[in-house]
Design a protein around this motif. Structure first.
Motif, short mmCIF file in Angstrom:
data_model
loop_
_atom_site.label_atom_id
_atom_site.label_comp_id
_atom_site.label_asym_id
_atom_site.label_seq_id
_atom_site.Cartn_x
_atom_site.Cartn_y
_atom_site.Cartn_z
N GLU A 1 40.37 45.56 37.04
CA GLU A 1 41.36 45.97 36.03
C GLU A 1 42.06 44.74 35.42
N ASN A 2 42.29 43.72 36.25
CA ASN A 2 42.89 42.48 35.72
C ASN A 2 41.97 41.82 34.70
N ARG B 1 42.23 43.78 31.55
CA ARG B 1 43.48 43.48 30.83
C ARG B 1 43.35 42.17 30.05
N LYS B 2 42.81 41.15 30.73
CA LYS B 2 42.63 39.86 30.04
C LYS B 2 41.66 40.03 28.87
N ASN C 1 40.41 31.24 39.63
CA ASN C 1 40.48 32.65 39.26
C ASN C 1 39.15 33.22 38.77
N ARG D 1 41.35 46.76 41.45
CA ARG D 1 42.50 46.08 40.80
C ARG D 1 42.06 44.76 40.18
N ASN D 2 41.17 44.04 40.87
CA ASN D 2 40.68 42.77 40.32
C ASN D 2 39.90 43.01 39.02
#
Ligand SMILES: [Zn+2]
Ligand SMILES: [Zn+2]
Length: 218
Positions: free
Chosen positions: A208-209, A212-213, A139, A205-206
């Protein structure tokens, strides 16, 4: 616009963090990570100071500002330890300075970064399929960059990511205000990287992930 790789004059950028953040806000950014160059000599100097200003700027300028670091030229064997050290100091976005063809980055840096727990492997140059697969498995996002020199291998990075299922993010690696993103730059970078607007949405989106983390981290 989101940009998770920028430099202030805590390393070789030309602006103080407050000005860089405000300039980004004026350009329409919703989120910026401050990721100055670091190694074991200065992690503890940069990260707490960026942390101190990031929260204040987020609140007052109404833009998400994430304290981060770009682990740079750390011997590959020590990159994992460096990531852990930076996290412990409060870096919410950890970038590793990858094997760009524009410089002599130590061979093995891409591999170590893919195994390190970092968020982003920046400008990974002519990354191998094996390393891109490791990045996917762990990831770690691969970076498409607007930065001159480093941007020469975007097409290769984009193709490798697609082939191996690795995630991409789009960053500027800004060192001066002119480097910050705008609509024209996005269009150009997609076209030279062989990417489409759907890929841009996915890169967003990646990012944004990662945000978020990052915001869940202390
Ligand atoms: Zn770099
Ligand atoms: Zn950089």
């Amino acid at each position: 616009m989101i940009d998770l790789h920028t430099h202030s004059f805590f390393s070789d950028g030309v602006l103080i963090p407050s000005e860089l953040v405000y300039r980004a806000k004026v350009k329409g950014y919703s989120c910026l990570a401050l990721t100055d160059h670091g190694d074991f000599s200065n992690f503890d100097f940069i990260i707490p100071r960026i942390r101190r200003v990031a929260a204040e700027l987020s609140k007052n300028y109404n833009i998400i500002v994430l304290p981060g670091i770009e682990i740079t030229y750390v011997p590959p064997k020590l990159i994992k330890k460096a990531v852990a050290r930076c996290r412990a100091l409060g870096a919410k976005v950890v970038v590793v300075h990858g094997e760009t063809t524009a410089e002599t980055v130590p061979p093995g840096t891409n591999r170590s970064a893919a195994l390190s727990g970092a968020d982003i492997l920046a400008h990974p140059g002519l990354i191998s399929a094996q390393d891109a697969l490791l990045a996917k498995k762990n990831n770690v996002c691969l970076e498409i960059t607007t930065r001159r020199g480093h941007n020469k291998t975007n097409k290769h990075v984009a193709a490798r990511a697609k082939e191996c299922g690795a995630k991409l993010v789009l960053n500027t690696d800004s060192h001066s205000p002119d480097d910050l993103l705008d609509a024209g730059k996005i269009k150009k970078i997609l076209s030279v990287s062989g990417l489409k607007s759907a890929d841009f949405s996915e890169m967003r989106r990646n990012s944004e992930n990662i945000i978020r983390k990052a915001t869940r981290r202390k």
